[in-house]
Scaffold this active site. Structure first.
Site, PDB file in Angstrom:
ATOM      1  N   GLY A 185      -6.565   2.120   0.671  1.00 61.88           N
ATOM      2  CA  GLY A 185      -6.319   1.816  -0.736  1.00 61.88           C
ATOM      3  C   GLY A 185      -5.269   2.730  -1.302  1.00 61.88           C
ATOM      4  O   GLY A 185      -5.067   2.829  -2.505  1.00 61.88           O
ATOM      5  N   CYS A 186      -4.568   3.417  -0.418  1.00 58.41           N
ATOM      6  CA  CYS A 186      -3.539   4.355  -0.818  1.00 58.41           C
ATOM      7  C   CYS A 186      -2.253   3.813  -0.239  1.00 58.41           C
ATOM      8  O   CYS A 186      -2.062   3.836   0.965  1.00 58.41           O
ATOM      9  CB  CYS A 186      -3.880   5.706  -0.198  1.00 58.41           C
ATOM     10  SG  CYS A 186      -3.102   7.060  -0.986  1.00 58.41           S
ATOM     11  N   VAL A 187      -1.403   3.235  -1.077  1.00 57.53           N
ATOM     12  CA  VAL A 187      -0.232   2.535  -0.527  1.00 57.53           C
ATOM     13  C   VAL A 187       0.957   3.472  -0.378  1.00 57.53           C
ATOM     14  O   VAL A 187       1.138   4.365  -1.179  1.00 57.53           O
ATOM     15  CB  VAL A 187       0.158   1.334  -1.419  1.00 57.53           C
ATOM     16  CG1 VAL A 187       1.076   0.391  -0.644  1.00 57.53           C
ATOM     17  CG2 VAL A 187      -1.083   0.583  -1.847  1.00 57.53           C
ATOM     18  N   PRO A 214      -5.955   7.757   3.207  1.00 56.88           N
ATOM     19  CA  PRO A 214      -6.991   6.989   2.515  1.00 56.88           C
ATOM     20  C   PRO A 214      -6.720   5.487   2.485  1.00 56.88           C
ATOM     21  O   PRO A 214      -5.584   5.067   2.309  1.00 56.88           O
ATOM     22  CB  PRO A 214      -6.969   7.539   1.089  1.00 56.88           C
ATOM     23  CG  PRO A 214      -6.205   8.796   1.148  1.00 56.88           C
ATOM     24  CD  PRO A 214      -5.360   8.788   2.370  1.00 56.88           C
TER      25      PRO A 214
END
Lengths: 131, 111, 99
Positions: free
Chosen positions: B109-111, B107
């Site tokens: 925005g998924c760090v 995803p």
């Protein structure tokens, strides 16, 4: 920009943040990079707006079909911005008129702002990030 | 390049196990990925996986977990649109793990 | 000579310079962000329409479609696909790529 991001996260107070994007979608990678930064930045839950000026407004043109070029059509992703709480999307009127575009040409609802209106909005921002 | 073997066929995945080519996806691949994580896919899992595939088709993006939770709540009801429910199904993180089984990229925005 | 232009006329002066230097009767092919010059109703339109009296204009269909402007092309600009691009390159004595 890393400094600006650090600054943004400091203190926990909500900052006013403007993303200014001025490049067409496929000729360079700036537009896609800007969109990804906005989506990732959304996790910081700041008061965000996005300005599409110059060729940047071409990112929002309806009816993009990249099949023959073999590139990814990322224009549908602008419709997801609302779910990321990025709801204030502005298009500069002067840029729009120069390109023969109207509000109906865009895949998302935008507010059309004159450059004068954008001037005062920019003055009101804590941070402006440019792409 | 890393691969996983599904029904005798090698399927290309990246270093974190995400499918290289989304078009190769099928339910067997999803089930095999889950098996590698010691996870058995139930109807509840499939509901989320299918939701993610539809979401990707519409927006060309794998949603961040916060956005996924909200969107699931809207579509499937409040009892499912919450972190507890989704983390019980996908303990490695609902967005990351479910996106992987759905054949989507990690995803944004998924760090 | 075939001239190709791959930059938006709003961000770079490739089109202007090309129009200044291209010999009368040249073929001018708009590709990539250059296809934005093909838009009707824009502030560039009259420049292109004037130039069309001296040159034949083409635009690459794949790049028009990618940008969602295939229905907004100035009348008289010929839309070509990749095979048409190859034909143009083969028909002309040389290719000048304005970057």
């Amino acid at each position: 920009m890393a400094d600006e991001m650090d600054e943004m996260m400091e203190g926990g107070e909500i900052k006013k943040l403007m993303y200014m994007t001025r490049t067409a979608p496929y000729g360079t990678v700036y537009a896609l990079e800007a969109l990804e930064v906005v989506l990732i930045g959304a996790a910081f839950e700041q008061d965000v707006c996005m300005v599409f000026a110059d060729d940047g407004l071409f990112q929002l043109k309806k009816g993009q079909n990249t099949e023959a070029t073999g590139m990814k059509n990322f224009s549908p992703t602008y419709r997801a911005l609302e779910m990321y709480d990025v709801e204030k999307l502005y298009v500069e009127k002067e840029s729009m008129d120069a390109r023969g575009m109207t509000e109906d040409d865009f895949i998302v609802d935008v507010e059309v702002k004159t450059s004068d209106e954008l001037t005062s909005m920019m003055e009101d921002m804590d941070i402006v990030l440019n792409f | 390049m890393a691969t996983i073997n599904v029904a005798g066929k090698d399927i290309a995945v990246d270093e974190e196990g995400y499918l290289e080519d989304r078009n190769e996806w099928n339910e067997e691949i999803a089930a095999e990925m889950a098996k590698l994580d010691d996870c058995e896919l139930t109807d509840s899992h499939w509901e989320v996986i299918n939701f993610l595939r539809e979401y990707y088709d519409e927006y060309q993006i794998a949603p961040a977990v916060r956005v996924l939770t909200k969107a699931i709540g809207k579509k499937l009801g409040k009892d499912k649109g919450n972190s507890k429910y989704l983390y019980e199904l996908f303990p490695y993180g609902p967005a990351k793990q479910a996106c992987k089984y759905a054949g989507l990229p990690k995803p944004t925005g998924c760090v | 000579m075939l001239h190709t232009i791959n930059k938006s006329p709003y961000t770079k002066n490739s089109l202007d310079t090309c129009l200044r230097m291209a010999k009368e009767g040249s073929a001018i092919l708009l590709i990539e962000d250059g296809v934005y010059a093909a838009l009707t109703g824009s502030e560039i339109t009259s420049t292109v329409e004037t130039a069309m009296k001296k040159h034949t204009f083409y635009a690459l269909s794949a790049d028009l479609e990618a940008r969602g402007i295939q229905d907004r092309v100035i009348d008289g600009i010929k839309v070509v696909d990749y095979a048409g691009f190859v034909d143009l390159a083969a028909e002309n004595s040389g290719v000048q790529s304005w970057l």
